[in-house]
Design a protein around this motif. Sequence first.
Motif, PDB file in Angstrom:
ATOM      1  N   ASP A 160       0.851  -1.183   0.000  1.00 10.18           N
ATOM      2  CA  ASP A 160       0.000   0.000   0.000  1.00 10.18           C
ATOM      3  C   ASP A 160       0.899   1.250   0.000  1.00 10.18           C
ATOM      4  OD1 ASP A 160      -1.668   2.065   0.630  1.00 10.18           O
ATOM      5  OD2 ASP A 160      -2.476   1.173   2.471  1.00 10.18           O
ATOM      6  N   PRO A 161       0.726   2.134  -0.986  1.00  9.83           N
ATOM      7  CA  PRO A 161       1.605   3.323  -1.023  1.00  9.83           C
ATOM      8  C   PRO A 161       1.512   4.153   0.257  1.00  9.83           C
ATOM      9  CG  PRO A 161      -0.031   3.384  -2.815  1.00  9.83           C
ATOM     10  CD  PRO A 161      -0.241   2.088  -2.080  1.00  9.83           C
ATOM     11  N   ALA A 162       0.367   4.060   0.953  1.00  6.24           N
ATOM     12  CA  ALA A 162       0.217   4.856   2.177  1.00  6.24           C
ATOM     13  C   ALA A 162       0.693   4.090   3.411  1.00  6.24           C
ATOM     14  CB  ALA A 162      -1.250   5.252   2.349  1.00  6.24           C
ATOM     15  N   GLY A 163       1.064   2.842   3.224  1.00  7.63           N
ATOM     16  CA  GLY A 163       1.471   2.004   4.362  1.00  7.63           C
ATOM     17  C   GLY A 163       2.978   1.985   4.546  1.00  7.63           C
ATOM     18  N   PRO A 164       3.462   1.112   5.410  1.00  3.23           N
ATOM     19  CA  PRO A 164       4.906   1.022   5.615  1.00  3.23           C
ATOM     20  C   PRO A 164       5.622   0.475   4.375  1.00  3.23           C
ATOM     21  CG  PRO A 164       3.760  -0.685   6.871  1.00  3.23           C
ATOM     22  CD  PRO A 164       2.709   0.151   6.230  1.00  3.23           C
ATOM     23  N   LEU A 165       6.910   0.751   4.292  1.00  5.37           N
ATOM     24  CA  LEU A 165       7.676   0.279   3.135  1.00  5.37           C
ATOM     25  C   LEU A 165       8.007  -1.206   3.259  1.00  5.37           C
ATOM     26  CD1 LEU A 165      10.161   3.252   2.628  1.00  5.37           C
ATOM     27  CD2 LEU A 165       8.347   2.521   1.080  1.00  5.37           C
ATOM     28  N   ILE A 227      14.115   7.514   1.241  1.00  7.03           N
ATOM     29  CA  ILE A 227      15.202   6.798   1.943  1.00  7.03           C
ATOM     30  C   ILE A 227      15.134   7.099   3.452  1.00  7.03           C
ATOM     31  CG2 ILE A 227      17.691   6.310   2.009  1.00  7.03           C
ATOM     32  CD1 ILE A 227      17.811   7.278  -0.918  1.00  7.03           C
ATOM     33  N   GLN A 228      14.699   8.320   3.794  1.00  4.00           N
ATOM     34  CA  GLN A 228      14.519   8.620   5.234  1.00  4.00           C
ATOM     35  C   GLN A 228      13.503   7.657   5.852  1.00  4.00           C
ATOM     36  OE1 GLN A 228      13.726  12.806   4.653  1.00  4.00           O
ATOM     37  NE2 GLN A 228      15.509  13.392   5.842  1.00  4.00           N
ATOM     38  N   ARG A 229      12.465   7.330   5.063  1.00  9.19           N
ATOM     39  CA  ARG A 229      11.464   6.362   5.582  1.00  9.19           C
ATOM     40  C   ARG A 229      12.118   4.997   5.793  1.00  9.19           C
ATOM     41  NH1 ARG A 229       6.648   6.272   1.499  1.00  9.19           N
ATOM     42  NH2 ARG A 229       5.868   4.653   2.887  1.00  9.19           N
ATOM     43  N   ILE A 230      12.996   4.614   4.881  1.00  5.13           N
ATOM     44  CA  ILE A 230      13.687   3.312   5.051  1.00  5.13           C
ATOM     45  C   ILE A 230      14.509   3.352   6.338  1.00  5.13           C
ATOM     46  CG2 ILE A 230      15.317   1.641   4.056  1.00  5.13           C
ATOM     47  CD1 ILE A 230      14.589   2.577   1.300  1.00  5.13           C
ATOM     48  N   VAL A 231      15.199   4.484   6.564  1.00  2.00           N
ATOM     49  CA  VAL A 231      16.037   4.584   7.773  1.00  2.00           C
ATOM     50  C   VAL A 231      15.149   4.427   9.012  1.00  2.00           C
ATOM     51  CG1 VAL A 231      17.500   6.096   9.165  1.00  2.00           C
ATOM     52  CG2 VAL A 231      17.806   6.032   6.686  1.00  2.00           C
ATOM     53  N   HIS A 232      14.036   5.145   9.056  1.00  2.00           N
ATOM     54  CA  HIS A 232      13.184   5.096  10.259  1.00  2.00           C
ATOM     55  C   HIS A 232      12.606   3.687  10.471  1.00  2.00           C
ATOM     56  CE1 HIS A 232      13.674   9.143  11.554  1.00  2.00           C
ATOM     57  NE2 HIS A 232      13.429   9.599  10.339  1.00  2.00           N
ATOM     58  N   SER A 234      14.043   0.980   9.537  1.00  2.00           N
ATOM     59  CA  SER A 234      15.159   0.087   9.909  1.00  2.00           C
ATOM     60  C   SER A 234      15.372   0.099  11.427  1.00  2.00           C
ATOM     61  CB  SER A 234      16.452   0.462   9.171  1.00  2.00           C
ATOM     62  OG  SER A 234      17.064   1.604   9.727  1.00  2.00           O
ATOM     63  N   LEU A 235      15.018   1.219  12.064  1.00  2.00           N
ATOM     64  CA  LEU A 235      15.165   1.286  13.529  1.00  2.00           C
ATOM     65  C   LEU A 235      14.205   0.304  14.205  1.00  2.00           C
ATOM     66  CD1 LEU A 235      15.361   5.150  14.083  1.00  2.00           C
ATOM     67  CD2 LEU A 235      17.246   3.508  14.039  1.00  2.00           C
ATOM     68  N   ILE A 236      13.067   0.069  13.564  1.00  2.00           N
ATOM     69  CA  ILE A 236      12.073  -0.855  14.135  1.00  2.00           C
ATOM     70  C   ILE A 236      12.474  -2.307  13.850  1.00  2.00           C
ATOM     71  CG2 ILE A 236       9.623  -1.550  14.023  1.00  2.00           C
ATOM     72  CD1 ILE A 236       9.117   1.434  13.109  1.00  2.00           C
ATOM     73  N   VAL A 237      12.911  -2.557  12.620  1.00  2.00           N
ATOM     74  CA  VAL A 237      13.264  -3.942  12.226  1.00  2.00           C
ATOM     75  C   VAL A 237      14.603  -4.354  12.845  1.00  2.00           C
ATOM     76  CG1 VAL A 237      13.813  -5.394  10.221  1.00  2.00           C
ATOM     77  CG2 VAL A 237      11.869  -3.835  10.140  1.00  2.00           C
ATOM     78  N   GLY A 238      15.482  -3.391  13.033  1.00  2.00           N
ATOM     79  CA  GLY A 238      16.751  -3.624  13.737  1.00  2.00           C
ATOM     80  C   GLY A 238      17.636  -4.651  13.060  1.00  2.00           C
ATOM     81  N   THR A 239      18.114  -5.611  13.852  1.00  2.00           N
ATOM     82  CA  THR A 239      19.076  -6.578  13.333  1.00  2.00           C
ATOM     83  C   THR A 239      18.401  -7.765  12.643  1.00  2.00           C
ATOM     84  OG1 THR A 239      19.143  -7.586  15.504  1.00  2.00           O
ATOM     85  CG2 THR A 239      20.875  -5.998  15.010  1.00  2.00           C
ATOM     86  N   HIS A 240      17.076  -7.732  12.507  1.00  2.00           N
ATOM     87  CA  HIS A 240      16.424  -8.803  11.723  1.00  2.00           C
ATOM     88  C   HIS A 240      16.840  -8.707  10.248  1.00  2.00           C
ATOM     89  CE1 HIS A 240      14.167 -10.299  15.039  1.00  2.00           C
ATOM     90  NE2 HIS A 240      13.694  -9.096  15.288  1.00  2.00           N
ATOM     91  N   CYS A 241      17.333  -7.540   9.863  1.00  2.00           N
ATOM     92  CA  CYS A 241      17.932  -7.391   8.538  1.00  2.00           C
ATOM     93  C   CYS A 241      19.378  -6.964   8.785  1.00  2.00           C
ATOM     94  CB  CYS A 241      17.174  -6.333   7.720  1.00  2.00           C
ATOM     95  SG  CYS A 241      17.963  -5.966   6.150  1.00  2.00           S
ATOM     96  N   ARG A 242      20.329  -7.684   8.189  1.00  2.00           N
ATOM     97  CA  ARG A 242      21.734  -7.387   8.509  1.00  2.00           C
ATOM     98  C   ARG A 242      22.215  -6.083   7.886  1.00  2.00           C
ATOM     99  NH1 ARG A 242      24.728 -11.965   6.123  1.00  2.00           N
ATOM    100  NH2 ARG A 242      26.588 -10.951   6.916  1.00  2.00           N
ATOM    101  N   PHE A 243      21.862  -5.856   6.612  1.00  2.00           N
ATOM    102  CA  PHE A 243      22.330  -4.634   5.940  1.00  2.00           C
ATOM    103  C   PHE A 243      21.186  -3.966   5.192  1.00  2.00           C
ATOM    104  CE2 PHE A 243      26.153  -7.255   6.304  1.00  2.00           C
ATOM    105  CZ  PHE A 243      26.937  -6.375   7.041  1.00  2.00           C
ATOM    106  N   TYR A 244      21.016  -2.684   5.474  1.00  2.00           N
ATOM    107  CA  TYR A 244      20.041  -1.868   4.750  1.00  2.00           C
ATOM    108  C   TYR A 244      20.829  -1.080   3.712  1.00  2.00           C
ATOM    109  CZ  TYR A 244      17.191  -2.934   8.822  1.00  2.00           C
ATOM    110  OH  TYR A 244      16.501  -3.583   9.815  1.00  2.00           O
ATOM    111  N   THR A 245      20.324  -1.080   2.468  1.00  2.00           N
ATOM    112  CA  THR A 245      21.043  -0.307   1.447  1.00  2.00           C
ATOM    113  C   THR A 245      20.040   0.447   0.586  1.00  2.00           C
ATOM    114  OG1 THR A 245      21.012  -1.860  -0.434  1.00  2.00           O
ATOM    115  CG2 THR A 245      22.679  -2.259   1.263  1.00  2.00           C
ATOM    116  N   SER A 246      20.533   1.475  -0.066  1.00  2.00           N
ATOM    117  CA  SER A 246      19.714   2.129  -1.086  1.00  2.00           C
ATOM    118  C   SER A 246      20.638   2.742  -2.127  1.00  2.00           C
ATOM    119  CB  SER A 246      18.834   3.221  -0.483  1.00  2.00           C
ATOM    120  OG  SER A 246      18.056   3.821  -1.513  1.00  2.00           O
ATOM    121  N   LEU A 247      20.106   2.857  -3.330  1.00  2.00           N
ATOM    122  CA  LEU A 247      20.787   3.596  -4.377  1.00  2.00           C
ATOM    123  C   LEU A 247      20.381   5.056  -4.216  1.00  2.00           C
ATOM    124  CD1 LEU A 247      22.502   2.439  -6.725  1.00  2.00           C
ATOM    125  CD2 LEU A 247      20.524   2.760  -8.178  1.00  2.00           C
TER     126      LEU A 247
END
Length: 456
Positions: A160-165, A227-232, A234-247
Amino acid sequence: MHPRNLYLIPPDFAQLAESYPPLKPFIYVNKHGQPLINFKDAAGQRCLTEALLHRDFGLKVEIPPDRLCPAVPNRLNYVLWIQDILTATLQPESTTSIAKGIRGIDIGTGASVIYPLLACAMAPNWSFVATEIDRGSLIAAENNIASNGLQNRISPVLVDPAGPLFRHLFEDASVFLECDFLMCNPPFYASKEEISRAAEDKEFDPSAVCTGADVEMITTDGEAGFIQRIVHESLIVGTHCRFYTSLLGKHSTIATIVNLLRSLKIDNYGLAEFVQGHTRRWGIVWSLGEERLPDTLVRSTSDSLHALLPLPNTFRQTYPSAITRSYQVLSNTLKGLDTLCHELEGVNLNQIPIVPESYEALATITAQENTWSRKARRRLEKLRKEGGTGIQYAGSQPSLFLTVRCHFIKEANSADSPSEIYRLVLQATWTKGKDRDLFETFWSHLSRKFLDSSIM
Ligand SMILES: C[S@@+](CC[C@H](N)C(=O)[O-])C[C@H]1O[C@@H](n2cnc3c(N)ncnc32)[C@H](O)[C@@H]1O
C-alpha cells in the motif's frame, strides 16, 4: 564501474544482435563503421536490455513499453556491491548461513524485477521478497519471474503506497523473519515540476530517453524522503535485517541521509560511488548489527564524498624494517593482555626474509573488555594481588573482534642510499563490535608497542 562488472568493456552491439536477432533493426553503423544503438529510441533501449539479460544472464525478460527500462550495466554495479558486502561479512555462525541461503528485500522492484532477476541468475542460493505499489508493474514482474522459473525464489508483494515500506514484512511470518539485506532504487522526484527542472539541467541520463511512468519516478517526499522512511523503519526492524542499502540518484540526498544516520547515532554505515558512462549513482549501506563493513567497500575514494564518509575500520602504520621481531612484538603484546583471546599465524623472524613481500603474520583477536589501558591493567594487577584468578568471562560474548596483519612493503630509498629498503606495515581491521573506543584504544596500545620496539 565495479571491477567485476561484465560491461567494463562496452558490448559489441553487432555481436550482441547476432545472439539476439530482435535487436538487429535497432543497430545503425556510424561514420567510423562502428555499430551503435540510438539510446533516445525507447524501443531500442528496451530491446538492448532484453538482449543483454538474455545473452549474459540467460534471462527472458519483457519490459512493458510504458514502464522504466533498466540499464543493465548500472543495475549490475549495485548487485555486485551488495554481493561484496555479504561476502566480506559472512560469518560462519551467521544466522543466515550459506546453507540457509541469502535472503533479500527489493523495495520497488518495477516491471522488470531487475535486481532480483540479476542476483538470482548470478547466485543460486539467493532469494527475494520484491515489493511494488503499482499493480501493472507487479503483473509484469510476476510474468518475468515465471518466464524464468523463479517463482520459488522471488516473491512479489503488492504494498500500500500509504502504508509502511517493509517493516510489515517482518511481522508476517509467512514471508520471513530474518534477511541479509534490503535494497532499493527509489523514485527520484517529488513532483512533475522537479522532473522538468532536472530535464532542463540535464541532471539525469542526458544521452538516453527516460521511459519511467510517473508512478515509478515520483514519490511525495522525493528520493531523500523515501530513503529517510527506510532509515526510520530500519530502527524498528533492527538486526532482523543485517544490511540496509539504497541507491541514490541525487548527490544532495547523500548528505541528508548521512546526517540522519549520524543524528540517530548509526555509525556503522558506508558509501560507494558507481560511475557508468555519463551516469553517476551512489550506494549507501548501514547496519544496526555489529558486523563492521570493510573500508574498501564503503569508504569511497571520490572527493565529493570525503566529508560524509564513516570513520575508518582499518588503521595502518609503517615502521622501519629493523623490526624483524614483528611477530615477537605482536605475540608478546597479545600475551601481555591476558584476558584477550587470540590466534596468531606466521613465523618468528631473526632477519628480513629473503622474499620480504611474502612475509605475513596474522592475528585474529577477540576481547570482552578493555584490558590494555593503564587503568585496566592496574585493576587487573590489583585483582591478582588480592589472590583472585582474574576476571571471569564465562558465557559472555566478546565486544571486540579484530584482525591484525604485519607485512613488509618495498620502498625506494632517498638519494643518499639508492638501494631499496623494506618497511614493516602494521594493520588492524575492526570486524565486529559496537564500541569504537574499544577498537581505537586497542590500536593505540598495539601501535605504541611496535613504536617502542622500533626505537629500542
Ligand atoms: C525508480 S523505480 C525502480 C524500479 C526498478 N527497481 C529498477 O531499478 O529499474 C522505483 C519503483 O518503486 C516503486 N514504488 C514507489 N513507491 C513505492 C513503495 N512505497 N513501495 C514499493 N514500491 C514503490 C515504483 O512503482 C517503481 O517501480
